[in-house]
Motif scaffolding. Structure first.
Motif, short mmCIF file in Angstrom:
data_model
loop_
_atom_site.label_atom_id
_atom_site.label_comp_id
_atom_site.label_asym_id
_atom_site.label_seq_id
_atom_site.Cartn_x
_atom_site.Cartn_y
_atom_site.Cartn_z
N SER A 155 0.86 -1.18 0.00
CA SER A 155 0.00 0.00 0.00
C SER A 155 0.90 1.23 0.00
CB SER A 155 -0.92 0.00 1.23
OG SER A 155 -0.14 0.22 2.40
N GLN A 156 0.33 2.38 -0.28
CA GLN A 156 1.11 3.62 -0.31
C GLN A 156 1.76 3.87 1.05
OE1 GLN A 156 0.39 5.84 -3.19
NE2 GLN A 156 2.04 7.21 -2.68
N ALA A 157 1.07 3.53 2.12
CA ALA A 157 1.59 3.75 3.47
C ALA A 157 2.78 2.82 3.77
CB ALA A 157 0.49 3.53 4.50
N GLN A 158 2.81 1.64 3.17
CA GLN A 158 3.88 0.69 3.42
C GLN A 158 5.15 0.98 2.61
OE1 GLN A 158 1.52 -2.70 2.17
NE2 GLN A 158 1.55 -3.54 4.25
N MET A 159 5.05 1.82 1.63
CA MET A 159 6.18 2.09 0.77
C MET A 159 7.20 2.98 1.47
SD MET A 159 4.27 2.67 -2.87
CE MET A 159 5.75 2.90 -3.78
N THR A 160 8.46 2.63 1.34
CA THR A 160 9.54 3.47 1.83
C THR A 160 10.32 3.96 0.62
OG1 THR A 160 10.95 1.54 2.09
CG2 THR A 160 9.75 2.26 4.05
N PRO A 161 10.68 5.22 0.62
CA PRO A 161 11.41 5.76 -0.55
C PRO A 161 12.72 5.00 -0.79
CG PRO A 161 10.73 7.51 0.95
CD PRO A 161 10.45 6.22 1.64
N ASN A 162 12.93 4.63 -2.03
CA ASN A 162 14.15 3.95 -2.43
C ASN A 162 14.47 4.42 -3.84
OD1 ASN A 162 16.24 2.25 -3.15
ND2 ASN A 162 15.22 0.38 -2.44
N PRO A 163 15.44 5.31 -3.97
CA PRO A 163 15.73 5.90 -5.29
C PRO A 163 16.21 4.89 -6.33
CG PRO A 163 17.18 6.81 -3.58
CD PRO A 163 16.28 5.84 -2.91
N SER A 164 16.68 3.73 -5.92
CA SER A 164 17.16 2.76 -6.91
C SER A 164 16.07 1.81 -7.39
CB SER A 164 18.33 1.95 -6.32
OG SER A 164 17.87 1.17 -5.24
N GLU A 165 14.85 1.90 -6.86
CA GLU A 165 13.75 1.03 -7.27
C GLU A 165 12.68 1.82 -8.00
OE1 GLU A 165 12.57 -2.32 -6.11
OE2 GLU A 165 13.93 -2.75 -4.47
N MET A 166 12.05 1.15 -8.95
CA MET A 166 10.94 1.74 -9.67
C MET A 166 9.69 0.94 -9.32
SD MET A 166 10.93 2.65 -13.71
CE MET A 166 10.63 1.02 -14.33
N PHE A 167 8.58 1.62 -9.06
CA PHE A 167 7.35 0.94 -8.69
C PHE A 167 6.31 1.09 -9.79
CE2 PHE A 167 9.47 1.64 -4.69
CZ PHE A 167 9.28 0.44 -4.03
N VAL A 168 5.60 0.03 -10.07
CA VAL A 168 4.53 0.04 -11.07
C VAL A 168 3.23 -0.20 -10.31
CG1 VAL A 168 3.62 -1.11 -13.11
CG2 VAL A 168 6.09 -0.89 -12.81
N PRO A 169 2.24 0.65 -10.48
CA PRO A 169 0.97 0.44 -9.79
C PRO A 169 0.33 -0.89 -10.22
CG PRO A 169 1.05 2.62 -10.79
CD PRO A 169 2.24 1.86 -11.29
N ALA A 170 -0.20 -1.61 -9.25
CA ALA A 170 -0.85 -2.89 -9.54
C ALA A 170 -2.01 -2.70 -10.51
CB ALA A 170 -1.33 -3.55 -8.25
N SER A 171 -2.66 -1.56 -10.45
CA SER A 171 -3.80 -1.31 -11.36
C SER A 171 -3.34 -1.28 -12.81
CB SER A 171 -4.50 0.01 -10.99
OG SER A 171 -3.59 1.09 -11.09
N SER A 172 -2.11 -0.85 -13.08
CA SER A 172 -1.63 -0.84 -14.47
C SER A 172 -1.33 -2.26 -14.96
CB SER A 172 -0.40 0.07 -14.62
OG SER A 172 0.68 -0.44 -13.90
N ILE A 173 -0.84 -3.12 -14.09
CA ILE A 173 -0.62 -4.52 -14.46
C ILE A 173 -1.97 -5.19 -14.73
CG2 ILE A 173 0.22 -6.78 -13.67
CD1 ILE A 173 2.54 -4.97 -14.13
N LEU A 174 -2.96 -4.93 -13.87
CA LEU A 174 -4.28 -5.51 -14.05
C LEU A 174 -4.92 -5.01 -15.35
CD1 LEU A 174 -6.58 -7.26 -13.02
CD2 LEU A 174 -7.40 -5.29 -11.71
N LYS A 175 -4.76 -3.74 -15.66
CA LYS A 175 -5.32 -3.19 -16.90
C LYS A 175 -4.66 -3.84 -18.11
CE LYS A 175 -6.28 1.11 -19.30
NZ LYS A 175 -6.16 2.57 -19.28
N TRP A 176 -3.33 -3.99 -18.08
CA TRP A 176 -2.61 -4.65 -19.17
C TRP A 176 -3.11 -6.08 -19.33
CZ3 TRP A 176 0.67 -8.93 -18.71
CH2 TRP A 176 1.32 -9.29 -19.89
N TYR A 177 -3.25 -6.79 -18.21
CA TYR A 177 -3.72 -8.17 -18.20
C TYR A 177 -5.10 -8.28 -18.86
CZ TYR A 177 -5.71 -12.43 -16.09
OH TYR A 177 -6.34 -13.62 -15.88
N GLU A 178 -6.02 -7.43 -18.47
CA GLU A 178 -7.38 -7.46 -19.03
C GLU A 178 -7.37 -7.11 -20.52
OE1 GLU A 178 -9.25 -4.76 -16.30
OE2 GLU A 178 -9.71 -6.38 -14.87
#
Length: 158
Positions: A120-143
């Motif tokens: 969740s947004q609250a669980q995320m800790t900033p990490n400049p070396s990682e890129m995050f993809v919203p789960a909703s975009s993976i679900l949209k691509w899947y559909e």
């Protein structure tokens, strides 16, 4: 059985599969049939369940076997008798080609895999070396991919 010698006129082969069941012995399930007009078939056995069987022509075969050996049996029967038999429903030949099945399983696997890392947004800790993809975009691509596969299984070739 090699397809080089046809069945006698008016005859065909009922194809059975047997799961070993330590409690009751071999349990035979009718998968379907082969004939001179349809000399080969591929039967799906992944959905079969051990212990579920019906009438079969093999009697109480007293062949000593290891408890983990599955068997295939072919009973030569009249075409009239074959037409009256009902195979187990889970053995039906799939109407979806293997490539479509593969892509559907691949899509499900990708979505399930990526979802296992969801935060969740609250669980995320900033990490400049990682890129995050919203789960909703993976679900949209899947559909979208599933929809396009249903419309045209060869869309990816263009």
């Amino acid at each position: 059985m090699l397809g080089t010698v046809p069945f006698p006129v008016g005859m065909g082969g009922a194809v059975y599969f047997s799961f070993p069941d330590p409690a009751v012995g071999q349990v035979w399930q009718l998968l379907g049939f082969i004939t001179n007009d349809k000399p080969s078939a591929i039967f799906r056995i992944s959905g079969l369940k051990a212990g579920e069987g019906g009438a079969h022509p093999f009697g109480m075969m007293a062949v000593p076997q290891a408890p983990s050996v599955a068997q295939v049996g072919v009973s030569i029967e009249s075409l009239d008798l074959l037409a009256q038999q009902t195979p187990v429903s889970t053995s039906a030949v799939s109407t979806v080609d293997s490539f479509t099945q593969f892509t559907q399983k691949m899509l499900e696997s990708l979505y399930n895999f990526t979802s296992s890392f969801a935060l969740s947004q609250a669980q995320m800790t900033p990490n400049p070396s990682e890129m995050f993809v919203p789960a909703s975009s993976i679900l949209k691509w899947y559909e979208n991919f599933q929809r396009r596969m249903m419309q045209n299984p060869n869309f990816w070739k263009t």
